[in-house]
Structures are given as structure tokens and as C-alpha cells.
Design an enzyme around this catalytic site. Structure first.
Site, PDB file in Angstrom:
ATOM      1  N   HIS A 185      39.280  41.112  28.698  1.00 35.94           N
ATOM      2  CA  HIS A 185      39.405  42.631  29.295  1.00 35.94           C
ATOM      3  C   HIS A 185      38.182  43.201  30.440  1.00 35.94           C
ATOM      4  CE1 HIS A 185      39.625  46.898  29.465  1.00 35.94           C
ATOM      5  NE2 HIS A 185      41.085  46.718  29.315  1.00 35.94           N
ATOM      6  N   PRO A 186      38.456  43.743  30.976  1.00 30.33           N
ATOM      7  CA  PRO A 186      37.682  43.392  32.651  1.00 30.33           C
ATOM      8  C   PRO A 186      36.549  44.338  32.173  1.00 30.33           C
ATOM      9  CG  PRO A 186      40.356  44.490  32.986  1.00 30.33           C
ATOM     10  CD  PRO A 186      40.308  43.776  32.088  1.00 30.33           C
ATOM     11  N   VAL A 187      37.101  44.470  30.810  1.00 27.95           N
ATOM     12  CA  VAL A 187      35.034  45.783  30.769  1.00 27.95           C
ATOM     13  C   VAL A 187      34.520  44.645  30.440  1.00 27.95           C
ATOM     14  CG1 VAL A 187      35.372  48.079  30.621  1.00 27.95           C
ATOM     15  CG2 VAL A 187      35.758  46.658  29.066  1.00 27.95           C
ATOM     16  N   LYS A 188      34.757  43.752  30.158  1.00 27.29           N
ATOM     17  CA  LYS A 188      34.203  42.629  29.098  1.00 27.29           C
ATOM     18  C   LYS A 188      32.617  42.207  29.869  1.00 27.29           C
ATOM     19  CE  LYS A 188      35.419  44.414  26.054  1.00 27.29           C
ATOM     20  NZ  LYS A 188      36.599  43.787  24.608  1.00 27.29           N
ATOM     21  N   ILE A 189      32.157  40.446  29.749  1.00 28.18           N
ATOM     22  CA  ILE A 189      31.606  39.795  30.029  1.00 28.18           C
ATOM     23  C   ILE A 189      32.141  39.459  31.817  1.00 28.18           C
ATOM     24  CG2 ILE A 189      29.483  38.568  30.013  1.00 28.18           C
ATOM     25  CD1 ILE A 189      28.343  40.711  28.881  1.00 28.18           C
TER      26      ILE A 189
END
Ligand SMILES: *Cc1c(COP(=O)(O)O)cnc(C)c1O
Length: 381
Positions: A185-189
Site C-alpha cells: 500500500h502507498p504508505v508502506k515501505i
């Protein structure tokens, strides 16, 4: 608005996606196995199965371990709901083990006690979903030893922890666990828009998860139940899902993976700067890990403040997209109503939640933006 997390997309990412869009295969092409092999190599796992999101990865791991009705699964209450929902998808029941207030990770002491009492009562879980909260490895060596002692399977939910390491090596190498899941997901690493992968060193589990990712359908001649008599033949052997990732996403994942060590280094730099700048304030701060302990992936930077509601509102008002990770899973209405969980059930997780605020941390956060976050916080405290 400065968000708490966001993707970092570069020219190579754009080229990679464009390349797939101009190719013959948008899905079920060669980018998927290339991404799987690249990530497996990076984390030191034998197999990787790319899927449409991290939640699907958790679901497949549970299914492949034959978790079903009558089984119990335990996880941390301080996590995203998906770490618990995956057990419910399989018809199992869920319970939680309280956390260690200093790290936000599952408390090894609480787990030790619960395993001992559940063993006497004959109510041991079939699996534990171990969350590496905020990107900090959650005591995998000790927990794996306990799990093995009681014959409990271990699934690592490493949605926060790509790039993290502990004394057993990179998170994802499967030391002591049956499967490890990542989210993109875009907030992940790293990101693929939506996406996930489940890693394992067990070839039978890998084959099963690969089949379950695509409807439970088998095409390999050697694995067919019947002889179909032609190349056209495929057969559904069990009930699976369409949990595939597209090649567009996989190509983005490959180019993002090239930047993993840079992403982690930048996250660490931001975290250390927060720790240095916020040190004098009356707030709780997370700590870094020593090189001997391993490496924190710093997916989240979670501070503890006394007057959380006011500070949170003030930060949002100043255009800083702070978040709270997490409302403990057992306090969500669905979990309260269905399983009669209540306030007080997991006091450490609830106390952590009451004061928690996640500050912005992501590779493209500028020094000016970070200064602004620090100054705004100083004024509010
Ligand atoms: C993000 C996340 C997931 C789910 O990942 P998706 O790709 O959004 O489905 C699971 N567990 C944790 C701890 C997460 O943070």
C-alpha cells in the site's frame, strides 16, 4: 497537508510501468515471477507469492495452514484489523495477547503466560499472527521458540517491516515462522499501488498458496488429479480466489525494491532527527535499535502525548496529517459485539492507544517539512 506517510515515485518507476503497458501482458506475464524472485532474494526466503494486497497475503497464509472452524488464532490488539480478520475469513476464532508498552509489540511475557495457561486448559491456538509494529522486529527468536515448544504455527505480519532485521536476519527470511506477509500500500515501505506478497520456505505451502491465489485452479501436469488429455486442460482442486497482482504493479514493485535500502536509510535519518529534536519535551519517544539488535524499518514514528485529542487537533489544524495507529482491534464495534470484548481486556494496548500520535515519516519528507512538524508540536505541548 503533510501526510503521515506517502509513496516515493521516481523516473525509473514511471518507465517500469510504461514498459508493461506497452508490452503484451498486463497480467499473468513475466513481471510477477521476476518481482517474486527479487523480493525473495532480498529478504532471504525460498518462495514469494505476489497477491493483490497484504490482507490477501494473510488470508492465503491462514488457508494454507488449514486454519478453519474450531481453530483459535492469536494476534496483537495493537494492529490494523487485517491481522485479525484473516483468521475470521477462515472461520477460526480470534483472541489477543497484550503488548509491551515500550515497543508496541506483543509482550513476550504475556504470551509465555497465556501459552502455559492455555496449554493446561487445552485451548492452545493453532497459529499466532506476529505483527512487527511500526517496523520494529517483535522478538521473533523468543516467540518462535515458544511457538515451537507448544506446537503453534507462526505467521509474521510484516506489513510495516520490509527492510527490518533482527538477530535471525532480515524479516521475511522465515526463520522460525511458516509464512511472512508484506503489504505494498502507498504508505508502506515500498508500493505497488495495492499489493502484497507472502513469503515462505516451505515448498508445499508455496504451491498451495499459488493455487489458492488463482481460484484453486491447477495447470501443472504433474499436479493434476485427472489427465485432461490436452494443453487446454486445467482443473479446480479446491476453493480459491482471484487474489492475483497485475504485471503493471509487479513492474513497479521491482523498481521500488531497487530503492529499498535508500528508503530505509532515509526513514532512519528522519526518525533519529525527531528523537534528537523532541528529546526535551514531556512526550514518550520510540527508540532506535543498535546494530547488534537489528534494524528498525521505521514505517511509523509513534509518540506518546498526555493530551492526545488537543495535540492531534492542533497538528491537523496546522496542516499536518497525523494519524493514530491503532484503535486496538478488540475495541472495534464488530469485535465487541461478536466476541464480547470490552475496555480493560488488554490494558497496555489501550493505554498505548490513548496517547499515541503518528508523526509524518516517509522518504520524500523534506527537512523544512520536518522542522515545521517539530515546531508545531513544540508549540502545542
Ligand atoms: C497495511 C496492513 C495490512 C494490510 O495490508 P493491505 O495491503 O492494505 O491489505 C495488514 N497488516 C498490517 C499491520 C498493516 O499495516
Amino acid at each position: 497537508m503533510i501526510p503521515y506517510g506517502r509513496q516515493s515515485i521516481g523516473a525509473a518507476d514511471l518507465d517500469a510501468v510504461k514498459g508493461v503497458l506497452e508490452s503484451d501482458f498486463l497480467t499473468q506475464g513475466s513481471a510477477i515471477p521476476r518481482f517474486e524472485q527479487a523480493l525473495a532474494k532480498t529478504v532471504g526466503a525460498a518462495f514469494g507469492i505476489a497477491v493483490c494486497n497484504g490482507t490477501a497475503a494473510l488470508h492465503l497464509a491462514c488457508m494454507a495452514l488449514d486454519i478453519g472452524p474450531g481453530d483459535r488464532v492469536w494476534t496483537s490488539p495493537l494492529t490494523f484489523v487485517a491481522s485479525a480478520n484473516c483468521a475470521l475469513y477462515c472461520g477460526a476464532s480470534i483472541d489477543f495477547v497484550d503488548i509491551d508498552l515500550t515497543t508496541g509489540n506483543l509482550s513476550v511475557e504475556c504470551l509465555r503466560q497465556r501459552l502455559a495457561s492455555s496449554s493446561s486448559a487445552g485451548t492452545l491456538p493453532k497459529a499466532i499472527v506476529l505483527v512487527h509494529y511500526a517496523g520494529r522486529p517483535a522478538g521473533r527468536a523468543e516467540i518462535a521458540a515458544l511457538a515451537q515448544q507448544y506446537g503453534v504455527a507462526l505467521i509474521e505480519d510484516a506489513a510495516h517491516a520490509l527492510g527490518a532485521e533482527d538477530e535471525l536476519g532480515p524479516i521475511g527470511n522465515g526463520e522460525g515462522s511458516s509464512a511472512t506477509t508484506f503489504s505494498f500500500h502507498p504508505v508502506k515501505i515500498i508500493t505497488t499501488g495495492e499489493g502484497g506478497m507472502v513469503m515462505t520456505n516451505n515448498s508445499a505451502l508455496a504451491e498451495r498458496m499459488r493455487r489458492l491465489r488463482a481460484h484453486g485452479v491447477e495447470r501443472e501436469l504433474a499436479s493434476l488429479d485427472y489427465e485432461g488429455g490436452g494443453d487446454w486442460y486445467y482443473e479446480q482442486q479446491e476453493l480459491g480466489f482471484n487474489y492475483r497482482m497485475t504485471d503493471i504493479q509487479a513492474a513497479l514493485g521491482i523498481s521500488q525494491l531497487d530503492r529499498l535500502s535508500g528508503f530505509i536509510a532515509r526513514r532512519r535519518e528522519i526518525a533519529l532527527r525527531y528523537i534528537e529534536r523532541l528529546n526535551g519535551l514531556p512526550i514518550g519517544l520510540p527508540t532506535d535499535m543498535s546494530d547488534a539488535e537489528g534494524r528498525h524499518a521505521w514505517h511509523l514514528f509513534v509518540i506518546q502525548v498526555a493530551d492526545r485529542a488537543r495535540v492531534f487537533a492542533g497538528m491537523r489544524q496546522a496542516g499536518i496529517g497525523v494519524q493514530v495507529h491503532y484503535l486496538p482491534v478488540h475495541l472495534h464495534p464488530y469485535y465487541r459485539k461478536r466476541f464480547a470484548f470490552d475496555e480493560g481486556d488488554f490494558p497496555a494496548a489501550e493505554a498505548f492507544y490513548q496517547k499515541a500520535i503518528s508523526l509524518p515519516i516517509y522518504p520524500d519528507l523534506t527537512e523544512d517539512e520536518q522542522n515545521y512538524v517539530v515546531q508545531t508540536l513544540e508549540q502545542l505541548i
